[in-house]
Design an enzyme around this catalytic site. Structure first.
Site, PDB file in Angstrom:
ATOM      1  CG  ASN A   1       8.832   6.787  58.008  1.00  0.00           C
ATOM      2  OD1 ASN A   1       9.606   6.373  57.173  1.00  0.00           O
ATOM      3  ND2 ASN A   1       8.973   7.974  58.577  1.00  0.00           N
TER       4      ASN A   1
ATOM      5  CG  HIS B   1       7.624   7.753  49.496  1.00  0.00           C
ATOM      6  ND1 HIS B   1       8.815   7.112  49.208  1.00  0.00           N
ATOM      7  CD2 HIS B   1       7.771   8.290  50.719  1.00  0.00           C
ATOM      8  CE1 HIS B   1       9.650   7.288  50.229  1.00  0.00           C
ATOM      9  NE2 HIS B   1       9.048   7.992  51.155  1.00  0.00           N
TER      10      HIS B   1
ATOM     11  CB  THR C   1      -0.922   0.031   1.232  1.00  0.00           C
ATOM     12  OG1 THR C   1      -0.128  -0.025   2.425  1.00  0.00           O
ATOM     13  CG2 THR C   1      -1.904  -1.134   1.209  1.00  0.00           C
TER      14      THR C   1
ATOM     15  CG  PHE D   1      17.893   2.520  58.064  1.00  0.00           C
ATOM     16  CD1 PHE D   1      17.746   3.697  58.791  1.00  0.00           C
ATOM     17  CD2 PHE D   1      18.518   2.592  56.827  1.00  0.00           C
ATOM     18  CE1 PHE D   1      18.197   4.911  58.311  1.00  0.00           C
ATOM     19  CE2 PHE D   1      18.975   3.802  56.324  1.00  0.00           C
ATOM     20  CZ  PHE D   1      18.805   4.971  57.068  1.00  0.00           C
TER      21      PHE D   1
ATOM     22  CE  LYS E   1     -12.784   3.505  54.840  1.00  0.00           C
ATOM     23  NZ  LYS E   1     -13.164   3.408  56.262  1.00  0.00           N
ATOM     24  CG  HIS E   2      -8.531   6.297  52.978  1.00  0.00           C
ATOM     25  ND1 HIS E   2      -8.728   7.117  54.061  1.00  0.00           N
ATOM     26  CD2 HIS E   2      -9.740   6.227  52.361  1.00  0.00           C
ATOM     27  CE1 HIS E   2      -9.994   7.513  54.092  1.00  0.00           C
ATOM     28  NE2 HIS E   2     -10.618   6.988  53.069  1.00  0.00           N
TER      29      HIS E   2
ATOM     30  N   GLY F   1     -16.573   0.162  55.426  1.00  0.00           N
ATOM     31  CA  GLY F   1     -16.475   0.845  54.141  1.00  0.00           C
ATOM     32  C   GLY F   1     -15.179   0.561  53.407  1.00  0.00           C
TER      33      GLY F   1
END
Length: 529
Positions: free
Chosen positions: A423, A529, A70, A478, A280-281, A310
């Site tokens: 943490n 994080h 093509t 640590f 949760k969250h 919830g």
């Protein structure tokens, strides 16, 4: 430029032939001339349709094993010519180029080929060249040309033609052009990502991200934020690949939390016994193993009954009736599991708002992969945290060595800590979390919060003392000072697992010895994080 433009000539060249014959018949019945190549032309002829080969249009046969068919001015000129530009029309007349008003193309199955684990040369051969070139040309000229790249748009095309007496509107062509460019962009992203991996390029100069729309969402994290859900094509078991049997549509936060729950519970293989994670969250409020799935859920629930309300429940084995009954005793947003028996489904059916998601299997937590996070002006890309620590990887650094049972709890706590926001401090006793401290700026605060939660649950359960007494405790990174360790000791922990690597490791180890704790080092941290 006119808004409506007729479809009189179509070029169809598809790898996925789903719906091809029905579409071709419908176009032919509307008087559209059909051009095609290879297998698509053969399939349409076998269905009794009149089809003209692209090779007859270009005057060149398909060659080089179909690589060249093509890529020719009589194809690209027919797609790119501006019908309201006199010079373009004159060039078409001079060179015998007929206009192509509709392009129907889907690409070589490159993504599927890679997913099957094909070798390098096979993957290379499944990189489409002519298809993307035609799609980009047709989409650029959407003022006149309609471009269809997805089977699911066939019906919309026919509806548009019927509504406009064999013509398509500019708005319709614009919408399909956007879809077309997204498709070629995603295709190129898949190729470049695969090639970077194939040649060992860990940080390529340019990295492309692509997704396929899965569903619209009512809103994002908050009601003023618009949101949608896209899949990445990896087919990793989890929320994206799960089948929703019942319940309301998943929200942005549901999807995020369900993903966190399923990834966590996938750390516990079904062959090692039932396990449950309650989230949760995006943080676990309870994780446990048990002799039965019901017991695993109950033990996880008893870690933090308040936060479990919830929440999201993830199971590592198919949901059964006893566990389903237990779960429905409180409000739960989502349950995700690798299957559910009919009795369990019937119990959940009475809770219409409860979402039940089923997956064929657990996620492979050892599998390689990438994770992405957007920041202002850029994107952070890293390997998925698939780090694994086993019994033989642990280094005992205290005078007292953990017992076999303590080692089991330490490794359990370590797996959970990997999925807790830093943490992170996690207390575990007898294969169940009894206190979780998450997302604090100070590791000491995480230890205190987790212990406090355990104290409150002891009161609620009528226990004589918190279950942190005699527990194993995990720290995702640590201890920079001995204070966090000493808070864990004050809560009653008897053994500790942590990465080590602090400048004050000797001081922390001495504090553990003085407190009568057994401690092991992993040499690996699990920041989240």
């Amino acid at each position: 430029m006119t808004d409506l433009y007729p479809v009189r000539r179509a070029l169809i060249s598809v790898s996925d032939k789903t719906g091809l014959i029905d579409l071709a018949k419908a176009l032919s019945a509307r008087g559209v001339e059909l051009l095609s190549t290879g297998g698509s032309a053969k399939a349409m002829r076998e269905a009794g349709l009149e089809v003209k080969d692209v090779a007859d249009v270009t005057g060149f046969p398909e060659m080089m094993d179909g690589r060249v068919k093509t890529l020719h001015p009589k194809v690209h000129g027919g797609l790119l010519a501006l019908r309201d530009n006199a010079d373009h029309v004159a060039a078409m007349d001079e060179h015998g180029i007929g206009g192509i008003d509709l392009l129907v193309v889907n690409l070589y199955p490159f993504e599927e080929t890679v997913a099957k684990g094909a070798d390098y040369d096979t993957c290379i051969e499944n990189i489409d060249i002519g298809g993307p070139a035609m799609i980009r040309a047709a989409a650029k000229n959407h003022g006149f040309v309609t471009t269809v790249v997805d089977v699911e748009d066939y019906d919309a095309l026919l509806t548009e033609l019927d509504a406009n007496d064999g013509q398509t509107s500019r708005a319709f062509r614009q919408k399909l052009a956007q879809i077309a460019y997204a498709r070629t962009g995603a295709y190129d992203a898949a190729v470049s990502t695969w090639m970077a991996d194939a040649i060992g390029e860990e940080a390529p100069r340019r990295r492309v991200f692509a997704g396929t729309f899965a569903q619209s969402l009512r809103y994002g994290e908050n009601s003023h934020q618009k949101a949608a859900f896209y899949t990445d094509g990896s087919n990793r078991p989890g929320v994206a690949a799960a089948k929703q049997l019942q319940g309301k549509e998943l929200s942005y936060n549901n999807i995020n939390d369900t993903d966190a729950a399923f990834e966590l519970v996938s750390e516990f293989l079904p062959k090692d016994g039932p396990a449950c994670a309650i989230i949760k969250h995006a943080n676990p409020c309870g994780v446990a193993k048990g002799a039965t799935l019901e017991e695993a859920y109950s033990n996880a629930f008893d870690c933090d009954r308040t936060s479990a309300f919830g929440g999201i429940v993830a199971l590592n084995q198919p949901l059964d009736a006893a566990t389903a009954t237990k779960i429905t005793e409180i409000f739960t947003e989502v349950v995700i599991a690798p299957g559910a028996d009919e009795a369990a489904q019937e119990i959940f059916a009475k809770k219409k708002n409860l979402r039940l998601l089923l997956t064929p299997e657990l996620a492979d937590t050892a599998a390689p992969g990438l994770t992405y996070r957007q920041v202002s002006g850029g994107m952070l890309v890293q390997d998925r945290d698939n780090g694994f620590i086993g019994m033989d990887d642990l280094k005992v650094v205290t005078k007292i060595a953990p017992t076999e049972e303590q080692m089991k709890d330490l490794l359990f706590a370590w797996k959970v800590a990997k999925h807790v926001k830093s943490n992170a401090i996690v207390y575990v006793k007898d294969g169940a979390t009894v206190g979780v401290g998450a997302g604090q700026m100070s590791r000491v605060d995480s230890a205190l919060i987790a212990a406090k939660k355990a104290e409150r649950m002891a009161e609620a359960l009528g226990l004589p003392e918190p279950l942190t007494k005699g527990s194993a405790v995990a720290s995702d990174a640590f201890f920079p000072f001995a204070d966090g360790l000493l808070e864990a000791a004050a809560a009653g922990a008897s053994c500790v697992i942590q990465p080590g690597g602090s400048m004050r490791d000797d001081e922390v180890i001495a504090a553990a010895d003085e407190a009568g704790l057994a401690m092991v080092l992993t040499g690996m941290r699990h920041f989240r994080h």
